[in-house]
Design a protein around this motif. Structure first.
Motif, PDB file in Angstrom:
ATOM      1  N   THR A   1      28.262  11.415 -65.250  1.00  0.00           N
ATOM      2  CA  THR A   1      28.602  10.726 -64.014  1.00  0.00           C
ATOM      3  C   THR A   1      28.839  11.755 -62.920  1.00  0.00           C
ATOM      4  OG1 THR A   1      30.910  10.731 -64.653  1.00  0.00           O
ATOM      5  CG2 THR A   1      29.650   8.791 -65.241  1.00  0.00           C
TER       6      THR A   1
ATOM      7  N   TYR B   1      32.688   9.277 -67.925  1.00  0.00           N
ATOM      8  CA  TYR B   1      33.512   8.169 -67.446  1.00  0.00           C
ATOM      9  C   TYR B   1      34.268   7.572 -68.620  1.00  0.00           C
ATOM     10  CZ  TYR B   1      34.369   5.088 -63.463  1.00  0.00           C
ATOM     11  OH  TYR B   1      34.930   4.445 -62.389  1.00  0.00           O
TER      12      TYR B   1
ATOM     13  N   LEU C   1      26.060   4.863 -79.621  1.00  0.00           N
ATOM     14  CA  LEU C   1      27.343   4.440 -79.063  1.00  0.00           C
ATOM     15  C   LEU C   1      28.141   3.592 -80.046  1.00  0.00           C
ATOM     16  CD1 LEU C   1      26.134   3.499 -75.458  1.00  0.00           C
ATOM     17  CD2 LEU C   1      27.655   5.393 -76.033  1.00  0.00           C
TER      18      LEU C   1
ATOM     19  N   LEU D   1      28.462  -0.488 -68.660  1.00  0.00           N
ATOM     20  CA  LEU D   1      29.661  -0.745 -69.455  1.00  0.00           C
ATOM     21  C   LEU D   1      30.863  -1.045 -68.573  1.00  0.00           C
ATOM     22  CD1 LEU D   1      29.304   1.903 -72.316  1.00  0.00           C
ATOM     23  CD2 LEU D   1      28.699  -0.522 -72.347  1.00  0.00           C
ATOM     24  N   ASN D   2      30.918  -0.439 -67.392  1.00  0.00           N
ATOM     25  CA  ASN D   2      32.002  -0.765 -66.463  1.00  0.00           C
ATOM     26  C   ASN D   2      31.971  -2.240 -66.089  1.00  0.00           C
ATOM     27  OD1 ASN D   2      33.415   1.634 -66.162  1.00  0.00           O
ATOM     28  ND2 ASN D   2      32.112   2.389 -64.535  1.00  0.00           N
TER      29      ASN D   2
ATOM     30  N   ASN E   1      20.643   5.105 -76.910  1.00  0.00           N
ATOM     31  CA  ASN E   1      22.051   4.759 -76.738  1.00  0.00           C
ATOM     32  C   ASN E   1      22.641   4.058 -77.960  1.00  0.00           C
ATOM     33  OD1 ASN E   1      21.950   5.662 -73.987  1.00  0.00           O
ATOM     34  ND2 ASN E   1      20.930   3.750 -73.463  1.00  0.00           N
TER      35      ASN E   1
ATOM     36  N   LEU F   1      24.543  10.916 -70.245  1.00  0.00           N
ATOM     37  CA  LEU F   1      25.326   9.868 -69.585  1.00  0.00           C
ATOM     38  C   LEU F   1      26.297  10.459 -68.582  1.00  0.00           C
ATOM     39  CD1 LEU F   1      26.230   7.667 -72.710  1.00  0.00           C
ATOM     40  CD2 LEU F   1      24.154   7.651 -71.365  1.00  0.00           C
TER      41      LEU F   1
ATOM     42  N   THR G   1      35.284   4.696 -69.528  1.00  0.00           N
ATOM     43  CA  THR G   1      34.837   3.424 -70.082  1.00  0.00           C
ATOM     44  C   THR G   1      33.658   3.598 -71.028  1.00  0.00           C
ATOM     45  OG1 THR G   1      35.439   2.519 -67.920  1.00  0.00           O
ATOM     46  CG2 THR G   1      34.329   1.039 -69.437  1.00  0.00           C
ATOM     47  N   THR G   2      32.893   4.681 -70.882  1.00  0.00           N
ATOM     48  CA  THR G   2      31.759   4.923 -71.766  1.00  0.00           C
ATOM     49  C   THR G   2      32.206   5.003 -73.216  1.00  0.00           C
ATOM     50  OG1 THR G   2      30.789   6.192 -69.955  1.00  0.00           O
ATOM     51  CG2 THR G   2      29.715   6.351 -72.093  1.00  0.00           C
TER      52      THR G   2
ATOM     53  N   THR H   1      21.710   2.873 -66.728  1.00  0.00           N
ATOM     54  CA  THR H   1      22.818   3.770 -66.396  1.00  0.00           C
ATOM     55  C   THR H   1      24.013   3.258 -67.187  1.00  0.00           C
ATOM     56  OG1 THR H   1      21.896   4.000 -64.175  1.00  0.00           O
ATOM     57  CG2 THR H   1      24.137   4.811 -64.527  1.00  0.00           C
ATOM     58  N   VAL H   2      24.225   3.856 -68.353  1.00  0.00           N
ATOM     59  CA  VAL H   2      25.102   3.266 -69.354  1.00  0.00           C
ATOM     60  C   VAL H   2      26.531   3.133 -68.867  1.00  0.00           C
ATOM     61  CG1 VAL H   2      26.009   3.533 -71.692  1.00  0.00           C
ATOM     62  CG2 VAL H   2      23.627   4.080 -71.207  1.00  0.00           C
ATOM     63  N   ASP H   3      27.062   4.194 -68.222  1.00  0.00           N
ATOM     64  CA  ASP H   3      28.462   4.122 -67.802  1.00  0.00           C
ATOM     65  C   ASP H   3      28.662   3.009 -66.778  1.00  0.00           C
ATOM     66  OD1 ASP H   3      26.946   5.490 -65.993  1.00  0.00           O
ATOM     67  OD2 ASP H   3      28.427   7.028 -65.547  1.00  0.00           O
TER      68      ASP H   3
END
Length: 629
Positions: free
Chosen positions: A591, A532, A515, A94-95, A512, A589, A534-535, A89-91
């Protein structure tokens, strides 16, 4: 000419056929014992004992193969793209990284050890607080970053190591439960964990310790009872305290419910005072996190934010739009898009209760129980009832039925109670497949009991002399074995599909990987994105706006970042102004607050194409240079 003779000093003696010590081995005894132990061979006074059947039935060999396979798959994907895995869950991931980065850059006390989600390069824009979850994962990642820097592959390997240690205690817990009830086969429990669940949790900063937090305290208590060494008891309480300030709140509630129910149902011989001590320590950890928020935000803001959060996650109101002004006035992260919908909540509960081949093994369990009742029960013609006698013959059956009932209640209640406490929230998130760790022991008990009964009945048939009885019982056994094999085939098919999908994603190019284009093209730029913030801003290392959809991009081409859902910029809208220069449109991705999807997303993309300059387009995202308003 003298004949050739051999002196007695140098002559080679004739080998005796009866002398077994002619050829002397120089293999160390420790090596011999290690090899024999590996081969599951024990030397006793009576001879060599081959422990092959118990070893096969335990399933430890299979557990080692499965975990080894997962390790290989993970390492291959890690070498291809060290930042995040292909099923992450990329977001979320990264958070965690961004908050840990902020901890190191601005200090833990700058945000009172709470999450700082701002990505701006301007210190005045920090902190922008998120207080709904304990900060344990971010603190742990920050400490790892302090040691190894931003080497994400190394950090993920540490998280994987934590997960695998937890899996050892998961297997040990299942082994203890089975042993308490005269069964074996703990290693086969891994057959009932889906590959997606394992590979999603394996390096997730919040989920990788899930098995360790849930099962270590229980195993440590049992170790304490067996040895009398208090160190195991204090280790159990220590892990509980760490879990209370680390785990996602929903998961920690699950832990507490599960620990209490293990004692209540007698799955392990725990003592009430020790379980009560675990829960008390857990409550202390939660209280410390709440005091942390109150200290940093102040009592009035903290209590209002807590009221809004609980109301929104339980009932779905107030909505995000209704409380946005409050959150932005106090620089607190707003989510608040949860909606209470009983149908969605029931769906979330159903998903949380899933494990591979669930229906088939439930039916198998019922069929085996009916078959055993038919063998040991007596049919009363007068009352048309079946009587299962309370004697030594039926004792294993009654024990196993009790275990199945208790495991079923333990797993279902441990999963459903936390999910039901926050119906609006869990309608969006659920347990991310982690409920399988509680349901898999139930499935493996069905398997272990079925195999034991098949062997028992097969041996009993040798003593049956009546041809009719032999035929009937033999046919029934054949049908039950066929049902078990059919269940295994369906399980294998389900796992094959999961393994094929996850293996393909891990061995292929990481989806991914695109990115990195954000960092290459936009580092230092202020961006808007539909997901999100931050993504995108993790790579730009600058302020960003998230949840920017149709309202933020006007039909005339004008851009209004204040209409975005999230702006993690301290003071924004209260004298602080930040102007975005680029937009990043993601096609995945998504949210919880990403409302513009499918047809809406196509219209949003068409609007951006019409009014702004496209810099790069990949399968994952499109980057636009925004025209000045």
């Amino acid at each position: 000419m003298d004949s050739i003779s051999t002196s007695s000093a140098t002559a080679v003696p004739h080998a005796s056929e009866t002398d077994g010590a002619v050829v002397e081995a120089h293999i160390p005894q420790s090596m011999k014992r290690s090899v024999l132990s590996w081969l599951r061979v024990r030397r006793t006074a009576q001879g060599y004992v081959l422990d092959w059947i118990p070893f096969l039935l335990s399933g430890s060999w299979l557990a080692a193969l499965i975990l080894g396979g997962y390790a290989v798959v993970f390492i291959v994907a890690l070498l291809r793209f060290p930042l995040v895995g292909p099923v992450a869950t990329v977001d979320e991931q990264l958070n965690y990284y961004q908050i840990a980065r902020n901890f190191l850059q601005y200090g833990f006390m700058n945000s009172g050890f709470l999450h700082d989600l701002s990505t701006s390069s301007n210190p005045a824009h920090h902190p922008y607080i998120y207080s709904h979850m304990p900060p344990g994962p971010e603190i742990f990642v920050a400490l790892l970053m302090k040691i190894v820097g931003e080497h994400w592959g190394v950090i993920r390997l540490v998280l994987v190591a934590v997960f695998f240690v937890g899996m050892v205690y998961f297997l040990r817990f299942v082994q203890l439960v089975l042993r308490e009830h005269g069964l074996t086969g703990a290693g086969y429990v891994l057959l009932f964990l889906s590959p997606l669940t394992v590979l999603h949790a394996v390096d997730h900063p919040a989920y990788s310790p899930f098995p360790l937090f849930l099962f270590f305290p229980l195993v440590a208590l049992m170790r304490y009872y067996a040895t009398g060494r208090t160190i195991h008891y204090w280790l159990a309480l220590t892990v509980v305290l760490v879990a209370s300030v680390y785990a996602v709140t929903l998961n920690f509630i699950l832990f507490c419910v599960a620990w209490v129910l293990v004692w209540f149902f007698g799955l392990l011989r725990l003592r009430f005072r020790h379980v009560a001590a675990m829960i008390s320590v857990g409550v202390l950890g939660i209280a410390l996190h709440l005091l942390q928020g109150m200290w940093f935000l102040g009592p009035s803001v903290f209590l209002e934010e807590l009221r809004i959060t609980l109301s929104n996650r339980i009932l779905g109101f107030p909505s995000a739009d209704e409380v946005m002004a409050f959150y932005r006035a106090h620089d607190i992260v707003l989510h608040g898009t949860h909606v209470f919908d009983p149908a969605r909540n029931l769906t979330a509960i159903n998903h949380s209760l899933r494990f591979p081949a669930r229906v088939v093994f439930v039916l198998l369990g019922l069929a085996v129980l009916a078959w055993v009742i038919a063998r040991i029960g007596r049919f009363d013609r007068s009352s048309h009832t079946v009587v299962v006698p309370v004697d030594d013959v039926s004792a294993p059956f009654r024990t196993s039925v009790g275990l199945l009932a208790k495991l079923f209640a333990w797993a279902v209640l441990s999963i459903v109670i936390p999910v039901a406490l926050f119906p609006a929230y869990t309608g969006d998130y659920g347990l991310q497949g982690l409920g399988e760790f509680l349901l898999a022991p139930l499935a493996v008990v069905v398997l272990a009991y079925a195999v034991r009964e098949f062997f028992k009945e097969g041996c009993a048939l040798w003593s049956v002399s009546a041809p009719g009885e032999l035929c009937v019982r033999g046919l029934a056994l054949f049908l039950m074995v066929a049902m078990l094999l059919g269940a295994f085939m369906i399980l294998a098919r389900a796992q094959q599909v999961g393994i094929k999908a996850t293996t393909h994603s891990h061995f292929a190019a990481n989806p991914n990987g695109d990115l990195v284009q954000i960092e290459r093209l936009l580092k230092g730029r202020v961006v808007m994105t539909n997901v999100y913030p931050t993504t995108a801003s993790f790579f730009t290392q600058e302020a960003a706006f998230g949840g920017c959809e149709m309202a933020a991009f006007g039909s005339d081409g004008k851009v209004d970042p204040s209409r975005c859902h999230a702006a993690f910029i301290k003071g924004y809208g209260r004298g602080v102004s930040v102007n975005p220069t680029h937009a990043v449109l993601f096609r995945s991705l998504f949210t919880g607050f990403t409302q513009c999807q499918k047809d809406c997303l196509k219209r949003l993309e068409a609007r951006l194409n019409r009014h702004h300059d496209k810099m790069i387009e990949t399968k994952l995202l499109t980057i636009y240079a925004l025209k000045e308003n």
